[in-house]
Design a protein around this motif. Structure first.
Motif, PDB file in Angstrom:
ATOM      1  N   LEU A 194      -5.644  10.362  -0.501  1.00 20.18           N
ATOM      2  CA  LEU A 194      -4.347  10.658   0.103  1.00 20.18           C
ATOM      3  C   LEU A 194      -3.530   9.379   0.296  1.00 20.18           C
ATOM      4  O   LEU A 194      -2.310   9.380   0.151  1.00 20.18           O
ATOM      5  N   VAL A 195      -4.237   8.288   0.595  1.00 20.28           N
ATOM      6  CA  VAL A 195      -3.536   7.019   0.769  1.00 20.28           C
ATOM      7  C   VAL A 195      -2.851   6.629  -0.537  1.00 20.28           C
ATOM      8  O   VAL A 195      -1.685   6.245  -0.563  1.00 20.28           O
ATOM      9  N   ILE A 196      -3.598   6.772  -1.639  1.00 23.10           N
ATOM     10  CA  ILE A 196      -3.033   6.415  -2.949  1.00 23.10           C
ATOM     11  C   ILE A 196      -1.818   7.285  -3.253  1.00 23.10           C
ATOM     12  O   ILE A 196      -0.749   6.806  -3.635  1.00 23.10           O
ATOM     13  N   VAL A 197      -2.012   8.569  -3.042  1.00 25.94           N
ATOM     14  CA  VAL A 197      -0.940   9.520  -3.320  1.00 25.94           C
ATOM     15  C   VAL A 197       0.284   9.193  -2.477  1.00 25.94           C
ATOM     16  O   VAL A 197       1.415   9.166  -2.966  1.00 25.94           O
ATOM     17  N   ASN A 198       0.061   8.882  -1.218  1.00 22.95           N
ATOM     18  CA  ASN A 198       1.184   8.556  -0.341  1.00 22.95           C
ATOM     19  C   ASN A 198       1.860   7.267  -0.765  1.00 22.95           C
ATOM     20  O   ASN A 198       3.070   7.131  -0.680  1.00 22.95           O
ATOM     21  N   ASP A 199       1.047   6.319  -1.238  1.00 22.89           N
ATOM     22  CA  ASP A 199       1.604   5.068  -1.758  1.00 22.89           C
ATOM     23  C   ASP A 199       2.584   5.355  -2.877  1.00 22.89           C
ATOM     24  O   ASP A 199       3.692   4.833  -2.910  1.00 22.89           O
ATOM     25  N   ILE A 200       2.141   6.170  -3.816  1.00 23.56           N
ATOM     26  CA  ILE A 200       2.981   6.455  -4.985  1.00 23.56           C
ATOM     27  C   ILE A 200       4.261   7.155  -4.545  1.00 23.56           C
ATOM     28  O   ILE A 200       5.358   6.830  -4.986  1.00 23.56           O
ATOM     29  N   LEU A 201       4.114   8.075  -3.634  1.00 26.77           N
ATOM     30  CA  LEU A 201       5.305   8.788  -3.151  1.00 26.77           C
ATOM     31  C   LEU A 201       6.234   7.853  -2.386  1.00 26.77           C
ATOM     32  O   LEU A 201       7.444   7.929  -2.527  1.00 26.77           O
ATOM     33  N   ASP A 202       5.630   6.960  -1.614  1.00 22.72           N
ATOM     34  CA  ASP A 202       6.441   5.979  -0.886  1.00 22.72           C
ATOM     35  C   ASP A 202       7.241   5.141  -1.860  1.00 22.72           C
ATOM     36  O   ASP A 202       8.430   4.934  -1.688  1.00 22.72           O
ATOM     37  N   LEU A 203       6.538   4.681  -2.882  1.00 26.72           N
ATOM     38  CA  LEU A 203       7.199   3.812  -3.852  1.00 26.72           C
ATOM     39  C   LEU A 203       8.340   4.557  -4.535  1.00 26.72           C
ATOM     40  O   LEU A 203       9.424   4.026  -4.721  1.00 26.72           O
ATOM     41  N   GLU A 204       8.071   5.783  -4.895  1.00 28.74           N
ATOM     42  CA  GLU A 204       9.090   6.587  -5.548  1.00 28.74           C
ATOM     43  C   GLU A 204      10.305   6.729  -4.629  1.00 28.74           C
ATOM     44  O   GLU A 204      11.441   6.609  -5.055  1.00 28.74           O
ATOM     45  N   LYS A 205      10.014   6.947  -3.346  1.00 25.06           N
ATOM     46  CA  LYS A 205      11.113   7.079  -2.383  1.00 25.06           C
ATOM     47  C   LYS A 205      11.893   5.783  -2.280  1.00 25.06           C
ATOM     48  O   LYS A 205      13.117   5.777  -2.217  1.00 25.06           O
ATOM     49  N   ILE A 206      11.166   4.673  -2.268  1.00 25.37           N
ATOM     50  CA  ILE A 206      11.836   3.377  -2.163  1.00 25.37           C
ATOM     51  C   ILE A 206      12.713   3.164  -3.374  1.00 25.37           C
ATOM     52  O   ILE A 206      13.886   2.826  -3.264  1.00 25.37           O
ATOM     53  N   VAL A 207      12.131   3.400  -4.562  1.00 26.86           N
ATOM     54  CA  VAL A 207      12.880   3.191  -5.805  1.00 26.86           C
ATOM     55  C   VAL A 207      14.127   4.070  -5.828  1.00 26.86           C
ATOM     56  O   VAL A 207      15.203   3.647  -6.229  1.00 26.86           O
ATOM     57  N   ALA A 208      13.975   5.305  -5.365  1.00 26.82           N
ATOM     58  CA  ALA A 208      15.104   6.225  -5.391  1.00 26.82           C
ATOM     59  C   ALA A 208      16.034   6.026  -4.198  1.00 26.82           C
ATOM     60  O   ALA A 208      17.016   6.731  -4.066  1.00 26.82           O
ATOM     61  N   GLY A 209      15.704   5.079  -3.333  1.00 27.94           N
ATOM     62  CA  GLY A 209      16.528   4.836  -2.152  1.00 27.94           C
ATOM     63  C   GLY A 209      16.490   5.963  -1.134  1.00 27.94           C
ATOM     64  O   GLY A 209      17.418   6.166  -0.378  1.00 27.94           O
ATOM     65  N   LYS A 210      15.380   6.716  -1.160  1.00 32.53           N
ATOM     66  CA  LYS A 210      15.311   7.870  -0.268  1.00 32.53           C
ATOM     67  C   LYS A 210      14.509   7.607   0.994  1.00 32.53           C
ATOM     68  O   LYS A 210      14.383   8.471   1.839  1.00 32.53           O
ATOM     69  N   LEU A 211      13.917   6.423   1.058  1.00 29.72           N
ATOM     70  CA  LEU A 211      13.055   6.156   2.208  1.00 29.72           C
ATOM     71  C   LEU A 211      13.912   5.959   3.452  1.00 29.72           C
ATOM     72  O   LEU A 211      14.828   5.154   3.462  1.00 29.72           O
ATOM     73  N   GLN A 212      13.604   6.735   4.478  1.00 28.91           N
ATOM     74  CA  GLN A 212      14.384   6.615   5.699  1.00 28.91           C
ATOM     75  C   GLN A 212      13.580   5.915   6.764  1.00 28.91           C
ATOM     76  O   GLN A 212      12.410   6.209   6.949  1.00 28.91           O
ATOM     77  N   LEU A 213      14.209   4.995   7.434  1.00 31.70           N
ATOM     78  CA  LEU A 213      13.516   4.247   8.467  1.00 31.70           C
ATOM     79  C   LEU A 213      13.836   4.845   9.834  1.00 31.70           C
ATOM     80  O   LEU A 213      14.954   5.275  10.080  1.00 31.70           O
ATOM     81  N   GLU A 214      12.825   4.858  10.684  1.00 32.09           N
ATOM     82  CA  GLU A 214      13.047   5.303  12.059  1.00 32.09           C
ATOM     83  C   GLU A 214      13.779   4.195  12.805  1.00 32.09           C
ATOM     84  O   GLU A 214      13.708   3.021  12.444  1.00 32.09           O
ATOM     85  N   LYS A 215      14.464   4.584  13.855  1.00 31.04           N
ATOM     86  CA  LYS A 215      15.005   3.556  14.731  1.00 31.04           C
ATOM     87  C   LYS A 215      14.706   3.976  16.155  1.00 31.04           C
ATOM     88  O   LYS A 215      15.521   4.604  16.808  1.00 31.04           O
ATOM     89  N   ILE A 216      13.504   3.680  16.571  1.00 27.79           N
ATOM     90  CA  ILE A 216      13.107   4.108  17.908  1.00 27.79           C
ATOM     91  C   ILE A 216      12.538   2.923  18.673  1.00 27.79           C
ATOM     92  O   ILE A 216      12.136   1.923  18.089  1.00 27.79           O
ATOM     93  N   ASP A 217      12.515   3.068  19.983  1.00 30.10           N
ATOM     94  CA  ASP A 217      11.965   2.011  20.822  1.00 30.10           C
ATOM     95  C   ASP A 217      10.447   2.015  20.720  1.00 30.10           C
ATOM     96  O   ASP A 217       9.822   3.073  20.749  1.00 30.10           O
ATOM     97  N   PHE A 218       9.870   0.862  20.575  1.00 30.00           N
ATOM     98  CA  PHE A 218       8.410   0.793  20.663  1.00 30.00           C
ATOM     99  C   PHE A 218       7.971  -0.583  21.134  1.00 30.00           C
ATOM    100  O   PHE A 218       8.722  -1.549  21.048  1.00 30.00           O
ATOM    101  N   LYS A 219       6.729  -0.590  21.665  1.00 28.97           N
ATOM    102  CA  LYS A 219       6.195  -1.859  22.151  1.00 28.97           C
ATOM    103  C   LYS A 219       5.578  -2.589  20.976  1.00 28.97           C
ATOM    104  O   LYS A 219       4.601  -2.123  20.395  1.00 28.97           O
ATOM    105  N   LEU A 220       6.154  -3.710  20.668  1.00 33.36           N
ATOM    106  CA  LEU A 220       5.774  -4.406  19.452  1.00 33.36           C
ATOM    107  C   LEU A 220       4.308  -4.826  19.469  1.00 33.36           C
ATOM    108  O   LEU A 220       3.543  -4.546  18.546  1.00 33.36           O
TER     109      LEU A 220
END
Lengths: 793, 127
Positions: free
Chosen positions: A326-352
């Motif tokens: 699943l990690v591999i599969v998610n990697d590939i999908l992530d990359l595809e999203k990045i390449v297609a400019g579809k990756l959305q970033l969260e903007k939430i508060d968190f403790k670093l």
């Protein structure tokens, strides 16, 4: 001669004129005897006098001219007498100053009334200059002709309608035509049909008006009807008194054009192939993910059933294998999203720091396994709250840490964190991950961020992986306006440095866990059973717990824990997950089935080295109440134990809670023990509701109550529809639930609910639906449990 | 419409949680918001003269959002209807041309704020 005075005067008048003419004039009788010689022909007056009555031959001999000159003159003279026509001829010779001269001589017969030749007039001019000019011209013309004939360029001239006037041999060579087949033909006759209009518009029209050269590319057909491409530069030439015409120069660039076409085609093919490969991978990955979720869902359901140790071990292997796939599969999908400019970033508060720590903690076990040091040196204030995407940060850290551990066989992996720049609103955070591993050679370091590239092709055989991790990391960091740098020395190790600018959150996160002063004795005297096989941890647990006035019993595996619990009563169990003989999960399963209800419901806290998100869910699903990742420190241990020992006091005041629990009990929800589970790992995210609420707490409560109230009913409808295989209804209900799941930020089933909706509506792969619905159900029920616990607090 | 009356807004949405979210988001625009979980009920009350209807696609009852919209149009051609849905595969152009929706907004975590702005814009333009 005896002439009348008038005539003598006339004669001297004409003689004077003839004498002054700057041309040689000689008159001879039919015997070629001189009758008159003017001074231009013979400047010497004595010689002139002597010449009268002498023949050509006598004069030539006297003047030292060669015999052949005399003969040549006589020959011409004879011809004039014979033909009675004028003859023009050239003669070369030296003048009186000894200079070489060219003469043009015209010899006229003068006829009498009978038509017989009476006299012959020889008229001559010096044409030396003209002759030289002509020679020069001839030479230069030859030079140009040579240029024209031997040039590698194609040269032609044509008239304004395109008709060829002259062509050079190179044109014949390139086109395979003989000169005669081209001259006086129109260029258009050699141009392919589809280029005709272009030729007319872009060339013929242009050359008629342009004051400068017109250039471009012609496509013409050669004799074999093959296309030849000519790069041309043509000029219009206008001469006064003549028709304008065009001089054209061109070069055969056919090979270049074909090469270009081939290259372009090759590039297109490669591009398409690359694109096809990428989209195939992404598509496949997507297709794989759905059944993988099924496998994992089924596996986690199976984990809840009664299994023997061997089965449990096999199941664990299945889950691990599925997890890494699943990690591999998610990697590939992530990359595809990045390449297609579809990756959305969260903007939430968190403790670093907390996020970084959690990311690192999940690697402690792995480091221990390989006997590597895992050192974390943090220089960022623990209370710092930033705005950003915590999931992507942790994904990047996990990736880099996993690489560092993978490629290091001895030594340490060190994580250094610091703030390198800060103002009131922003902080630039530096995270350095340094290992003492195999390193990356200089020539490979440049390409490690390329997709599918690993530092060494043999690496994928030896260490596994897709080679996508670093590409994704770099892209994700850069999408957050940060940078990912690498330094490495082969054989010594690598250093990856992350710089990310984070916006500082103005609102400090509400945090009930950072009580600075904990009263460790506030829980009173409790009996705790610790099941832990590592001696150091046994010692640590005993040391800490006894300092709280607790009574501690230690066993070293699950079986002993079970026996000990049956023999004695405890308030709480700290249970290591991985233990010999019987592991923590199996022991928990046995305990939950004990006949004594108090013992069967004893709070069990998992001690785990592996704090991956999925794992914690697995422990909780196995019936454990909470978990604590190792190594634990005193405050965290205290918090976990205290929240599990605190009896959920009946709260008659909260009507909200009453409604909620009533709904729950009515619906007879499975996995009851989850209700008491505390939101260790919140399955929901109320940030959307919170942002809509505008700070209205009542609204948030109302939303939570609505969720608890309405969702079980929707879920029931969904389950019923699945059971009766009423897919239209399944699609409709799933659609309704989707909005709910989204608004409550239940991310872990975000995809599942969509898959159910899509599959049900399209009636495809409906066999996957029950498993997915099962998962959706259990996550939602866990959520309800967590929310209720939240309300109770 | 009486002078000084709060604008009437209809929200046709079968998901109660989403109803609440929309309600919260729109409460600053008007306090005269009516909620329906099905199209039939919405059609029944059109005499309340809504200025804006926020309409989901999936609804309880026999009519879906587009059916309802079509019927609204036969009697109330001017009411501003915002189709607010996460329904996949809706042809927005068709929705505009054939059903006469004035706006289409995809339902997601970000669009509530947009909905607010849209409704606010319509109300202030029409008042």
């Amino acid at each position: 001669m005896n002439l009348p005075q008038e005539l003598v005067e006339h004669r001297s008048f004409y003689e004077e004129i003839l004498n002054m003419i700057p041309a040689e004039i000689i008159v001879a009788d039919t015997q070629y005897r001189y009758l008159f010689v003017n001074p231009t022909a013979v400047p010497d007056a004595h010689l002139r006098e002597w010449m009268i009555g002498k023949t050509n031959e006598e004069f030539c001999r006297y003047a030292g001219r060669p015999d052949r000159t005399a003969r040549a003159r006589r020959q011409v003279f004879g011809k004039v007498l014979r033909t009675k026509e004028m003859i023009e001829w050239g003669e070369e010779g030296r003048d009186e100053n000894g200079n070489f001269q060219h003469y043009l001589q015209k010899v006229y017969p003068v006829l009498n009334a009978n038509g017989d030749v009476q006299w012959v007039i020889i008229y001559g001019v010096t044409i030396t200059e003209r002759k030289e000019f002509e020679e020069k011209l001839r030479r230069s013309e030859k030079r140009y002709r040579d240029l024209f004939n031997y040039s590698q360029a194609l040269i032609c001239t044509h008239d304004m309608s395109g008709r060829l006037l002259a062509i050079n041999p190179e044109i014949c060579r390139v086109l395979g035509y003989a000169e005669g087949e081209l001259v006086s033909k129109r260029i258009q006759d050699f141009i392919p049909a589809e280029h005709q209009s272009k030729f007319r518009e872009e060339y013929l029209d242009a050359i008629r008006t342009s004051s400068v050269a017109v250039s471009g590319v012609f496509c013409v057909l050669n004799k074999k009807n093959e296309r030849i491409y000519l790069l041309y530069k043509n000029y219009r030439v206008e001469e006064p008194g003549g028709e304008p015409y065009v001089i054209g120069f061109s070069q055969d660039i056919t090979e270049r054009i074909y090469m270009e076409q081939e290259l372009r085609y090759a590039k297109k093919v490669t591009d398409e192939a690359a694109q096809a490969k990428e989209s195939f991978l992404a598509h496949m990955s997507h297709e794989i993910r759905t059944p993988m979720n099924g496998i994992m869902g089924m596996a986690s359901l199976m984990a809840k059933t009664n299994l023997d140790d061997q089965q449990r071990y096999y199941l664990k292997l299945i889950q691990e294998a599925a997890g890494s796939l699943l990690v591999i599969v998610n990697d590939i999908l992530d990359l595809e999203k990045i390449v297609a400019g579809k990756l959305q970033l969260e903007k939430i508060d968190f403790k670093l720091v907390e996020k970084i720590t959690t990311s690192i903690q999940s690697f402690i076990h792995k480091a221990e396994e390989k006997d590597l040091g895992l050192i974390f040196q943090n220089a960022i204030p623990a209370t710092m709250v930033v705005k950003g995407d915590p999931y992507r940060l942790s994904q990047v850290l996990s990736n880099l840490l996993s690489n560092a551990l993978k490629f290091t066989n001895r030594g340490n992996v060190t994580i250094l964190t610091s703030i390198i720049e800060q103002n009131e609103q922003w902080a630039v955070v530096e995270i350095v991950i340094r290992d003492t591993g195999i390193g990356i050679s200089e020539d490979r370091i440049r390409s490690i961020f390329e997709p599918f590239v690993q530092a060494d092709p043999t690496i994928s055989r030896k260490y596994g992986g897709t080679g996508l991790g670093l590409t994704i990391c770099k892209n994700m960091i850069e999408m957050q306006n940060g940078e990912l740098l690498v330094r490495s020395e082969e054989g010594k190790g690598s250093v990856f440095t992350i710089h990310i600018p984070y916006q500082l959150s103005m609102e400090a996160m509400q945090d009930n866990e950072t009580n600075q002063d904990i009263d460790y004795k506030s829980l009173g005297h409790k009996k705790v059973l610790v099941a832990e096989d590592v001696e150091l941890n046994q010692y640590l647990a005993r040391h800490i717990l006894e300092s709280w006035d607790f009574e501690v019993t230690i066993v070293s595996n699950g079986r002993e824990a079970l026996e000990q619990l049956q023999a004695e009563s405890f308030d709480c169990i700290l249970m290591d997950v991985q233990m010999p003989e019987m592991d923590g999960l199996a022991a928990t399963a046995h305990i939950r089935q004990l006949a004594d209800p108090i013992k069967a419901h004893i709070p069990i806290i998992a001690l785990t080295a592996n704090a991956l998100k999925g794992d914690s869910e697995r422990y909780l699903a196995a019936g454990m109440n909470d978990y604590l990742s190792k190594p634990f420190d005193e405050p965290r241990l205290f918090r976990v134990i205290s929240r599990n020992l605190t009896e959920p006091a009946p709260t008659p005041a909260a009507s909200l809670h009453e409604t909620a629990s009533k709904t729950l009990s009515e619906k007879n929800i499975p996995l009851k023990n989850h209700i008491s589970m505390l939101p260790v790992n919140k399955l929901y995210d109320l940030s959307m509701v919170q942002s809509v609420s505008g700070g209205d707490e009542g609204f948030i409560k109302k939303m939570v109550a609505l969720f608890i109230e309405t969702v079980p009913q929707n879920l029931d409808e969904l389950v019923k529809a699945v059971q009766t295989e009423n897919w239209d209804q399944v699609g409709k209900t799933a659609h309704k639930l989707k909005s709910t799941v989204d608004s409550m930020g239940i991310k872990s089933i975000r995809q599942e609910i969509r898959t159910v909706e899509a599959n049900a509506k399209a009636k495809t792969q409906v066999e996957e639906i029950p498993v997915l619905v099962d998962k959706i159900g259990s996550v939602i029920h866990e959520c309800i449990g967590q929310l209720q616990a939240e309300i109770m607090q | 419409m009486e002078f000084n009356q709060e604008p009437v807004i209809f929200v046709v949405e079968d998901n109660l949680m989403y109803q609440s979210l929309i309600a919260k988001e729109l409460e600053s625009v008007s306090r005269n918001i009516h909620f329906y979980t099905n199209g039939e009920a919405c059609l029944d009350e059109l005499d309340k003269a809504p200025s804006v209807i926020v309409m989901d696609y999936n609804l309880d009852g026999k009519l879906n959002g587009l059916d309802t919209l079509q019927q609204v149009r036969t009697t109330h051609p001017d009411v501003y209807v915002i189709l607010f849905s996460s329904q996949k595969g809706l042809n927005t152009k068709e929705v505009f041309l054939r059903y006469g929706s004035f706006d289409f907004l995809e339902k997601n975590s970000l669009s509530l704020r947009t909905l607010h702005q849209m409704v606010d814009g319509v109300i202030s333009a029409r008042s």
